[in-house]
Design an enzyme around this catalytic site. Structure first.
Site, PDB file in Angstrom:
ATOM      1  N   GLU A  33     -42.911  40.030 -67.455  1.00  8.41           N
ATOM      2  CA  GLU A  33     -42.906  40.702 -65.950  1.00  8.41           C
ATOM      3  C   GLU A  33     -44.250  41.496 -64.863  1.00  8.41           C
ATOM      4  OE1 GLU A  33     -40.696  38.323 -64.242  1.00  8.41           O
ATOM      5  OE2 GLU A  33     -39.338  39.347 -65.651  1.00  8.41           O
ATOM      6  N   HIS A  34     -44.534  41.090 -64.499  1.00  6.25           N
ATOM      7  CA  HIS A  34     -45.520  41.830 -63.792  1.00  6.25           C
ATOM      8  C   HIS A  34     -47.170  42.116 -64.101  1.00  6.25           C
ATOM      9  CE1 HIS A  34     -43.686  43.246 -59.605  1.00  6.25           C
ATOM     10  NE2 HIS A  34     -42.960  42.577 -60.471  1.00  6.25           N
ATOM     11  N   ASP A 171     -45.561  31.908 -61.288  1.00  8.82           N
ATOM     12  CA  ASP A 171     -44.256  30.908 -60.779  1.00  8.82           C
ATOM     13  C   ASP A 171     -45.022  28.901 -60.814  1.00  8.82           C
ATOM     14  OD1 ASP A 171     -43.261  33.537 -61.106  1.00  8.82           O
ATOM     15  OD2 ASP A 171     -42.914  33.981 -58.969  1.00  8.82           O
TER      16      ASP A 171
HETATM   17  C1  GLA Z   1     -43.104  37.264 -59.278  1.00  9.11           C
HETATM   18  C2  GLA Z   1     -44.408  36.514 -58.437  1.00  9.11           C
HETATM   19  C3  GLA Z   1     -45.176  36.476 -59.912  1.00  9.11           C
HETATM   20  C4  GLA Z   1     -44.482  37.429 -61.089  1.00  9.11           C
HETATM   21  C5  GLA Z   1     -42.993  37.692 -61.443  1.00  9.11           C
HETATM   22  C6  GLA Z   1     -43.218  39.331 -61.480  1.00  9.11           C
HETATM   23  O1  GLA Z   1     -42.108  36.318 -58.974  1.00  9.11           O
HETATM   24  O2  GLA Z   1     -44.939  35.558 -58.077  1.00  9.11           O
HETATM   25  O3  GLA Z   1     -46.169  36.161 -59.631  1.00  9.11           O
HETATM   26  O4  GLA Z   1     -46.198  38.346 -61.194  1.00  9.11           O
HETATM   27  O5  GLA Z   1     -43.149  38.350 -59.521  1.00  9.11           O
HETATM   28  O6  GLA Z   1     -43.584  39.609 -63.170  1.00  9.11           O
END
Ligand code: GLA
Length: 384
Positions: A33-34, A171
């Site tokens: 994540e992130h 995503d």
């Molecule tokens: C959102 C963003 C992604 C990613 C996630 C965290 O979904 O659209 O690009 O950064 O948060 O992992």
């Protein structure tokens, strides 16, 4: 459930005949994540839940776009010299049309009818599903060859530059390139990826907290700035560092004094999370599901304490999951501040898990959560 033929029928009633049906899925992230906007690694899977678009060409260079969810129809000129965001669902559609054209594609006008069964505001990428389905429909409608990686990048740019959310590419990429019964290990720098099956003894169970805290957007962009601050300072002593992807845990120990305490914690999350993603992908491929679960648990602690993107409801769900026999790991999934957890659960424990966590979460918060056993689905495409 997602509308398929009924959507074509509805399109016929509203706009006339000749429509094709396109679909693009939401995604769930198993771990990582992130990390995407730090040039790192992620391990998402595409969902069965999709955005569906029935679309047909029209002669003028305009898009007439109708959303069943929003109950609204809007029109845009494709050649508008000064397009402005409306701050609603239509920005995703319009933003993608703009970025595809800026990338050199010639688009034709189109009528589009949109439906979706990806839950909104729950960290399952309903916006990426809308962007990718739009892009696919526009390119196919203009008889353009579709390069899925280029499509994902144009969709990300729409979100970065038109919507104003500085998201990474995870995503959109997962929605384009996901595959049935597979998770996708993506290197967000090279965009190389690998698809792997999930051991049949476990299920990925999504649990929706049904809460979404408003600070998600502003805090997201702030986290990005904190990472950039970390990179700028570390560069002064480590000149080859381009992104947190290039930083090791040992580098942070050695040069941590260059960073504020807060930025050091943000960087530590990203650096350790990248390492966890690679280890989780290897463990998954070796069918070491216990290890995958442990890495997921560690990821949640890191998001909660170092990156500070969790919230009370999500922490409750994760803690409750940890008490159920047969749950190997649990963590928040997605951008943060609400949404869903992803749980790695032994097949025989799935019902017990949903029952126990559902009841205890309701007792603790007054909210009934929703459960979804995820069978990874296919990436974007034509649906009829
Ligand atoms: C959102 C963003 C992604 C990613 C996630 C965290 O979904 O659209 O690009 O950064 O948060 O992992």
């Amino acid at each position: 459930m997602g509308a398929r033929d009924p959507l074509i029928e509805r399109f016929r009633q509203n706009f006339g005949g000749g429509a094709r049906l396109y679909r693009a899925p939401g995604r769930v992230n198993l771990i990582g994540e992130h990390t995407d906007y730090n040039d790192g690694f992620v391990l998402p899977a595409a969902l069965q839940q999709c955005t569906w678009i029935a679309a047909a060409a029209r002669p003028e260079p305009r898009l007439r776009v109708s959303s069943l969810r929003a109950g609204e129809t809007l029109e845009f000129a494709l050649d508008d010299p000064d397009p402005r965001p409306r701050r609603d669902w239509s920005d995703y559609v319009r933003g993608v049309a703009i970025m595809l054209q800026r990338d050199g594609y010639r688009l034709s006008g189109a009528d589009m009818l949109i439906d979706s069964d990806v839950p909104v505001g729950s960290g399952l990428s309903s916006s990426a599903a809308l962007e990718v389905a739009t892009g696919y429909a526009l390119l196919d409608g203009a008889s353009q060859a579709i390069d899925l990686t280029r499509l994902a990048l144009c969709c990300q740019r729409a979100e970065n530059e038109f919507v104003g959310m500085r998201c990474g590419v995870m995503d959109q990429f997962a929605s384009c390139r996901g595959a049935a019964d597979r998770v996708l290990l993506l290197d967000c720098r090279s965009l190389e990826f690998r698809l792997s099956p999930v051991d049949p003894s476990v299920r990925l169970v999504i649990c929706n907290s049904m809460v979404h805290h408003e600070l998600a957007g502003s805090e997201y962009n702030r986290r990005r700035e904190q990472c950039e601050d970390g990179v700028a300072r570390l560069k002064t002593v480590l000149p080859t560092v381009r992104a947190l992807r290039d930083v090791t845990a040992a580098d942070l120990v050695r040069h941590g004094a260059l960073l504020s305490e807060l930025v050091l914690r943000r960087c530590r999350h990203v650096v350790t999370e990248n390492d966890r993603v690679l280890r989780a992908a290897a463990a998954l491929e070796a069918a070491e599901v216990g290890e995958v679960g442990r890495l997921m648990n560690a990821s949640h602690v890191s998001m909660r304490d170092d990156y500070e993107i969790s919230c009370r409801e999500i922490d409750i769900l994760v803690e409750l999951a940890g008490r159920v026999d047969g749950v190997l790991g649990a963590r928040m999934t997605g951008g943060g501040f609400g949404g869903c957890t992803i749980n790695l659960v032994r097949v025989e424990a799935v019902d017990r898990f949903a029952d126990a966590v559902g009841r205890a979460y309701k007792e603790a918060t007054g909210i009934t959560p929703q459960f979804l056993v995820c069978r990874p689905g296919a990436g974007a495409g034509v649906a009829n």
